[in-house]
Structure formats: structure tokens, C-alpha cells
Design a protein around this motif. Sequence first.
Motif, PDB file in Angstrom:
ATOM      1  N   SER A 119     -11.843  70.058  27.232  1.00 43.67           N
ATOM      2  CA  SER A 119     -12.777  69.110  27.846  1.00 43.67           C
ATOM      3  C   SER A 119     -12.014  67.839  28.186  1.00 43.67           C
ATOM      4  CB  SER A 119     -13.936  68.789  26.900  1.00 43.67           C
ATOM      5  OG  SER A 119     -13.459  68.193  25.711  1.00 43.67           O
ATOM      6  N   GLY A 120     -12.449  67.143  29.222  1.00 40.95           N
ATOM      7  CA  GLY A 120     -11.761  65.914  29.622  1.00 40.95           C
ATOM      8  C   GLY A 120     -10.430  66.197  30.286  1.00 40.95           C
ATOM      9  N   LYS A 121      -9.582  65.163  30.356  1.00 36.82           N
ATOM     10  CA  LYS A 121      -8.288  65.285  31.036  1.00 36.82           C
ATOM     11  C   LYS A 121      -7.168  65.515  30.023  1.00 36.82           C
ATOM     12  CE  LYS A 121      -8.971  61.468  33.472  1.00 36.82           C
ATOM     13  NZ  LYS A 121      -8.773  60.371  34.453  1.00 36.82           N
ATOM     14  N   ASN A 122      -7.314  66.619  29.281  1.00 36.96           N
ATOM     15  CA  ASN A 122      -6.268  67.063  28.361  1.00 36.96           C
ATOM     16  C   ASN A 122      -6.490  68.540  28.078  1.00 36.96           C
ATOM     17  OD1 ASN A 122      -8.030  67.391  25.925  1.00 36.96           O
ATOM     18  ND2 ASN A 122      -8.279  65.170  26.215  1.00 36.96           N
ATOM     19  N   THR A 123      -5.620  69.127  27.282  1.00 39.70           N
ATOM     20  CA  THR A 123      -5.734  70.566  27.000  1.00 39.70           C
ATOM     21  C   THR A 123      -6.020  70.820  25.520  1.00 39.70           C
ATOM     22  OG1 THR A 123      -3.319  70.631  26.777  1.00 39.70           O
ATOM     23  CG2 THR A 123      -4.242  71.271  28.906  1.00 39.70           C
ATOM     24  N   ILE A 124      -6.516  69.808  24.811  1.00 34.87           N
ATOM     25  CA  ILE A 124      -6.778  69.966  23.379  1.00 34.87           C
ATOM     26  C   ILE A 124      -7.937  70.938  23.160  1.00 34.87           C
ATOM     27  CG2 ILE A 124      -7.463  68.791  21.257  1.00 34.87           C
ATOM     28  CD1 ILE A 124      -6.253  66.234  22.403  1.00 34.87           C
ATOM     29  N   ARG A 125      -7.722  71.882  22.256  1.00 34.28           N
ATOM     30  CA  ARG A 125      -8.774  72.832  21.905  1.00 34.28           C
ATOM     31  C   ARG A 125      -8.471  73.416  20.526  1.00 34.28           C
ATOM     32  NH1 ARG A 125      -5.015  74.864  25.127  1.00 34.28           N
ATOM     33  NH2 ARG A 125      -4.333  77.047  24.977  1.00 34.28           N
ATOM     34  N   GLU A 126      -9.488  73.891  19.867  1.00 35.69           N
ATOM     35  CA  GLU A 126      -9.332  74.496  18.547  1.00 35.69           C
ATOM     36  C   GLU A 126      -9.155  76.002  18.690  1.00 35.69           C
ATOM     37  OE1 GLU A 126      -9.101  73.247  15.459  1.00 35.69           O
ATOM     38  OE2 GLU A 126      -9.133  71.198  16.262  1.00 35.69           O
ATOM     39  N   ILE A 127      -8.126  76.529  18.052  1.00 35.23           N
ATOM     40  CA  ILE A 127      -7.894  77.973  18.014  1.00 35.23           C
ATOM     41  C   ILE A 127      -8.346  78.469  16.644  1.00 35.23           C
ATOM     42  CG2 ILE A 127      -6.206  79.828  18.226  1.00 35.23           C
ATOM     43  CD1 ILE A 127      -6.486  78.199  20.786  1.00 35.23           C
ATOM     44  N   LYS A 128      -9.341  79.337  16.638  1.00 31.83           N
ATOM     45  CA  LYS A 128      -9.875  79.866  15.383  1.00 31.83           C
ATOM     46  C   LYS A 128      -9.751  81.388  15.368  1.00 31.83           C
ATOM     47  CE  LYS A 128     -11.472  76.060  13.413  1.00 31.83           C
ATOM     48  NZ  LYS A 128     -10.986  75.589  12.092  1.00 31.83           N
ATOM     49  N   GLU A 129      -9.309  81.934  14.237  1.00 35.98           N
ATOM     50  CA  GLU A 129      -9.166  83.375  14.075  1.00 35.98           C
ATOM     51  C   GLU A 129     -10.131  83.880  13.014  1.00 35.98           C
ATOM     52  OE1 GLU A 129      -7.342  85.182  16.013  1.00 35.98           O
ATOM     53  OE2 GLU A 129      -6.199  83.602  17.015  1.00 35.98           O
ATOM     54  N   ASP A 130     -10.480  85.145  13.103  1.00 39.84           N
ATOM     55  CA  ASP A 130     -11.427  85.743  12.160  1.00 39.84           C
ATOM     56  C   ASP A 130     -10.755  86.230  10.881  1.00 39.84           C
ATOM     57  OD1 ASP A 130     -13.459  85.316  13.975  1.00 39.84           O
ATOM     58  OD2 ASP A 130     -13.167  87.266  14.954  1.00 39.84           O
ATOM     59  N   SER A 131      -9.433  86.404  10.916  1.00 37.80           N
ATOM     60  CA  SER A 131      -8.728  86.991   9.774  1.00 37.80           C
ATOM     61  C   SER A 131      -7.911  85.934   9.032  1.00 37.80           C
ATOM     62  CB  SER A 131      -7.805  88.124  10.244  1.00 37.80           C
ATOM     63  OG  SER A 131      -8.530  89.110  10.941  1.00 37.80           O
ATOM     64  N   PRO A 183       2.188  81.390  21.782  1.00 36.13           N
ATOM     65  CA  PRO A 183       0.750  81.395  21.468  1.00 36.13           C
ATOM     66  C   PRO A 183       0.234  82.790  21.096  1.00 36.13           C
ATOM     67  CG  PRO A 183       1.158  80.004  23.366  1.00 36.13           C
ATOM     68  CD  PRO A 183       2.441  80.717  23.081  1.00 36.13           C
ATOM     69  N   THR A 184       0.793  83.828  21.740  1.00 33.64           N
ATOM     70  CA  THR A 184       0.410  85.198  21.389  1.00 33.64           C
ATOM     71  C   THR A 184       0.861  85.529  19.969  1.00 33.64           C
ATOM     72  OG1 THR A 184       0.520  85.910  23.702  1.00 33.64           O
ATOM     73  CG2 THR A 184       0.668  87.627  22.022  1.00 33.64           C
ATOM     74  N   LEU A 185       2.069  85.091  19.600  1.00 39.47           N
ATOM     75  CA  LEU A 185       2.551  85.295  18.230  1.00 39.47           C
ATOM     76  C   LEU A 185       1.630  84.610  17.229  1.00 39.47           C
ATOM     77  CD1 LEU A 185       4.843  86.126  16.173  1.00 39.47           C
ATOM     78  CD2 LEU A 185       5.695  83.804  16.507  1.00 39.47           C
ATOM     79  N   PHE A 186       1.222  83.376  17.527  1.00 40.93           N
ATOM     80  CA  PHE A 186       0.321  82.658  16.611  1.00 40.93           C
ATOM     81  C   PHE A 186      -0.990  83.432  16.435  1.00 40.93           C
ATOM     82  CE2 PHE A 186       2.527  78.560  18.129  1.00 40.93           C
ATOM     83  CZ  PHE A 186       3.481  78.675  17.134  1.00 40.93           C
ATOM     84  N   GLY A 187      -1.430  84.075  17.516  1.00 37.87           N
ATOM     85  CA  GLY A 187      -2.631  84.898  17.414  1.00 37.87           C
ATOM     86  C   GLY A 187      -2.410  86.102  16.515  1.00 37.87           C
ATOM     87  N   LEU A 188      -1.251  86.720  16.627  1.00 41.00           N
ATOM     88  CA  LEU A 188      -0.933  87.877  15.786  1.00 41.00           C
ATOM     89  C   LEU A 188      -0.840  87.486  14.309  1.00 41.00           C
ATOM     90  CD1 LEU A 188       1.789  89.544  18.040  1.00 41.00           C
ATOM     91  CD2 LEU A 188      -0.547  90.354  17.681  1.00 41.00           C
ATOM     92  N   LEU A 189      -0.441  86.232  14.047  1.00 39.17           N
ATOM     93  CA  LEU A 189      -0.355  85.727  12.671  1.00 39.17           C
ATOM     94  C   LEU A 189      -1.680  85.124  12.196  1.00 39.17           C
ATOM     95  CD1 LEU A 189       3.166  83.993  12.809  1.00 39.17           C
ATOM     96  CD2 LEU A 189       2.599  86.189  11.750  1.00 39.17           C
TER      97      LEU A 189
END
Length: 712
Positions: free
Chosen positions: A309-321, A588-594
Motif C-alpha cells: 500500500s502507498g508508495k513503497n513495497t512493504i508487506r508482511e509475509i506469513k507462512e502456515d508452517s 524470496p522463494t527460498l524464504f518461502g521454502l523455509l
Amino acid sequence: MHFYKKLSPFYNLALLYFIVSFILRIVLLFHPITQSSFTFTESLKIFSFGLLSDFFVFTIASVFLWLYLIFISNSKYNAPYGYIILASFVALLIYTASGKSIFDEYGGALPKIVLIFVSLKTLLFSFFLFLPKHRNKIRFWLFAFVIFLYVLLILQNAISEFFFWNEFGVKYNFIAVNYLIYTNEVIGNIMQSYPVVPIFSALFLITGAITYFIIKKSRNYIDEIPSFNEKLKISALYAVLSITSLLAIPGLAKTQNSKNIFVNELQSNGIYKFYLAFQNNKLDYFKFYKTIPNEKAFAILKHELPSISGKNTIREIKEDSIEQHKNVVLITIESLSADFMKMYGNKQNITPFLDSLAQKSLLFTNVYAAGNRTVRGLEAVTLCLPPTAGESVVKREDNKNKFSTGSVFLKKGYNVKFMYGGDAFFDNMQDFYSGNGYQIIDKSNFSENEVTFSNVWGVCDEDMYNKAIKVMNSEAKENRPFFNHIMTVSNHRPFTYPNNKIDIPGNIKSRDGGVKYTDYALKQFFKQAEKQSWFKNTVFVIVADHCASSAGKTELPLDKYRIPALIYTPDRKPEKYTKLMSQIDIMPTLFGLLNFDYESKFFGQDVFKTDYQPRAFIATYQDLGLIKDNVLTILSPKQQIKQFKLKLNNTIGISPEFQIHYDEIPLKAENNDLVNQTISYYQSASYVLKEKEYQFKDLADRNKKLYANVRN
């Protein structure tokens, strides 16, 4: 004597320059890297417009010759003028040697250069003034030296252009400008890659011979020095030609508009290309490129990154595991094109280990490098944002405290290191990585007994991996996970490596040998790693920094950006991911795998997420490309936009997911949605960097804690 004979030094040197440039164009035209055929019209354009460019560039470049010749006279040594001029030179010499001149305010090498120049001028003027009987002889040898210098520069430039083409398939560009900065590595690379002594011996002999003939045809200028009126005519003629040249050169550059990039490169003048690259090493996106309102740019980007949101790329990445704090080893391999690997069609068997490892890994088959230089690859996997115009962030002044791969690991409590077998000062890596929370391990950290082989770029890959094993064994005892980013060096010209390791000797300096040794060294690394206690709890990410060559018929040839990438985790089932993706998506894909939960500013995405829309970024320092929906959109300076439909040029015997060759067919009608998406990506990336929205705010404190832990 006819007036035109007074111009003999100019037109004889010009004739040499035209002949050398003509021969060079023919050589480059038939060079193996020039993978193109040319129509008669294209050939005519190359040589005719090329000759015009050469004429105008030579006119500008001969300004120093004009200045030297126009001040040749005998009358200035007559009393009292000679003594007044000498006194002026002496006063200027004292001023420049005082250490308080205006030149000292600029610092660097300028004061020394000015002092040497003034000293020589004072000394030579003294000789001419006090040794009138030897004046003609001194003047002759000085004239011969000036002509020799011009001949040498003409021939040396041709040789340099040839070797640059041999390496990159283009005339001078941004890389050539960078090479002026890192003279130690570059000169060392040249010394180790080519037979320098024979080349330069021949160069000086040929230069001497040509100089002899030019002096023979041109010495009438100093035998019968032109009168004041004749010098006025020469100066007036030169002024007219110079003004014309300054206007004509940029105009001729605009005629380099062929769809075949080789035509444009061969038509161009290398010296002017170097000047343009020097001028454009910093490109402000908002000044040179097509823009849209920033609000609109981020609104479009939100379709790609829905949670911003706004003029930046900040966002929360949440995983289920549950998060897995495994060790991570990222290996960026120098110049590893996809087509070096068997699966992409290579039949030379030069990557046997990587070929086998790929079958055991999560293999990404359709990955594109962000750029064509190591700093772009490092930027892509470290900052995970599109390549912005001009120089890589790695080499910019404002390159510290960025949101990065390392900052994510630091926040998770990891030890974070960057390992490089050479001098990390090169390409500003030391400044960039240390300024972003990484501890640096480079050649300076090696003891003598840890180095078995090195060349100008650093220690061989085996030595680097051996050092890495030692470091990781030490880290494993600290009871905290580690992230180590290793940058290889062996697959780089001069392609020298230890003998008796592979079936291609290291002293023959072959590209295939460089690739095969790099693969061999990686195999030895894994053999050692498998024996370590930390191995089974470690994820290995292997990706190329860029391809071996970026030369092609188009601005951004897709096959010259296709790279291999894989993630190997012991005991994990192999898998293929075949969708289009960018180098900036790897981490970012690696962070998702972890299963990492973290606040992200990355433009790169986890490609396994359901909202991921396949696309890739490829760029030079000024052409910014987006591949999406089978279309390549390119943004260029002066608000230029080009779009190409991508048509697969199928290679028989290669599986569909490993096809890399595409024909780029210009779109007849502009796809506005893709244009706006391309602008959105590159403009928003430029914006967050410019406005310091891509900072990692608490990195300074974390750096202190990190280094405190390292010391303890």
C-alpha cells in the motif's frame, strides 16, 4: 608551397585512422562472435556512415595536434619575448609546485599531472631559447614523438576495440568505463589472457615504421613553419570542421537504428561510444525514461504485489508452517550460461556434476539473469529488486543499510558472510556487503598454505571452497545457523586453473576448461560438505551471476540472459519448476521454502505463491526489459519504448522447458498494459531507491551486535 601541404600532419594521420578503422570493421564483421549476416544495404551503411563518424571523431580528437602545431614558431624565442615567456613558465612552475595551487583543491592525481606537464614545457622552452643551434633538431624529435604518440594511440585503440569485441561482442560501453577504475585486475587479466609482450613488441615496431613514413610526408610543416596568416587559415578551417563535427556526431549516432544490433555496433565509432558510456554511467530514471504518476505506478504494482500500500513495497509475509532455521549456502557462479549445461543442449559434457545435482534438486528451468555483469547478479540475489538504470546499486555511493537477503537472515539470528576468492575491493563488493551487515571473507583472509593456485582474479575455486568449509565448521560450533554467500572466480578470462584436475589443461586458457574446472571444484566442495555435521541441515542455492556473453542481434537477446538455478536440500525429493521467473525471485522463494515470516520490501516473489504472475527482468545499464505474456518490452533513454513478440525458435532434441532461443518480432501495435507494467516496475524501483524507502532501518545496531558476536 601550396597551402594544403601545411595540413599534411592532419590528413596523413587521418588517412591512417580511416584505414585502420576500415580494417577493424572488416575483422569484426567476420569475427565468430558476430552471429549475423548482413545485406548489401546494411554493409554499405556500416562502412559509409562508419567512415563519416570516424572523420568527425578524428577531427575532435586532433585538437591536441592542432594546439601543438599552431604554437610552433621561431619568433617567440626572440628577445625580449623569449625571456618573458620563460619567466612566466618558471612562475607557473613555482605556483604548481607550491602545493597551494587551484589544482591542489581538486586533489587526486591532477596536481602531479599539471606539475609534470609544466615542468616539461619549462624545460623544453629553455632548450629552444638557450640552444638555438640545436633548435631544429630538438623540434624534429619532438615532432616525431607527437606523431609517434598519435600513431600509437590509433593502433592501440584498434587492438583494444578488437579485444573488447572478442569479450563482449560490442564496441566500448559501460564496462569499458568501469575497467578504467579497476586497473590492477583488468591489466592483470590482459597480461594473463593474451601474449602481451609479442603483441606490444609488434605494436611498437609497426608504430615506428608508420611514424617514419608519416614524418617523411609531413615534415615540411616544421621545415618551413607556416606564417601567421597561414596559421590563421589552418585555425579557421579547423574551427569550422570542429563545430561541424560536434553537430554531426550525435546526428550520425541517431542513424544507428537498425533492428540488427551488430549493424549499429559496427557502424559506430568506438571512441565516441566510450564517451557516451562515460557520460551515462549515472542515469536518473525520472529524467531519461518514460514515466507515469508515481501513484499510478504503485497502483499497477499492487496488482503484482497485492498486499502493498502507498508508495513503497512493504508487506508482511506469513507462512502456515513452522519456520526452518536451516543453514543456507548461496553460490553465485561466475558467467555460467544455461547453454553450458547438458539439459539445455550442450554436448561437450563440461558440467557433469551440476547436471547430476540438478536431477536431485528443486530445479528452476526458466530463469533469467537481471543483467550482464557480476554486480547485477549480486544485486539481484541480495536486494531482490529490478535492475535500475545506470550503475548497479552495489557500486553506488548510497549502497548501504538496504533491505536485503542478509538483513532477513540477520533478523532471524543467522551469522551472515560474503565469501570471495579475490579482492573484495573489486567492483565495490567490500563496501556494499560490509555496509549491509555481511562479514567479508576474501583473499586477504587466506594464509599462504591455504592458497594452492591463483590468478589475477584471486584464488581458484577449490581454495575458496576449502576456506568456506573451514569457516562453516567453525560457525557450526556457535550454536546458531549461518548464511554464507560464495562468489566464484575461476570461470573468467584468463580461464587459468590448476592442472591435472580435469581433462582440459589449465594453461591453454579455454572457456570450456574454465566451466569444467568450476564444475569440478563444486563437486569437490560437495564431497567435503557431505562429511560435515552441518550438511544435512543445510540448503544449497546455486545460480549463475550472468551469462558468459551478452552479444546478440537485438538489444536484449533472451538466450544471453538465460541462466541455470537450483536449490539442493539433502533428503528432499527432486522437483522441476518450469514457469518463467527472474533472478530476483530466487531468495524470496527460498524464504518461502523455509517458511519464514518476515516484513518484506522485495520486488522478488516466492514463485510458489498462488498470486505469482510469471515475468522476468533483463537489462543492460540503459535498456530495461520486462518479459511477460510472451512479449519483451524495453524501456530506453529519451522515453523510448520497444516491444517484441517472442517466437520460440525450437531446437530439436531439447525438452520444451529447456528451450532458450527466441526470435524477437517487433509488435505492430503497442500493448499499453505491458508498457505500463514495465514502467511501473522500473519506476517504482527507482523511486524507492531515490527516496530511501528501501532501507533496513535498524541495520546499524544489528551490525554492532553481529561484529560483537564475531569478536567473541
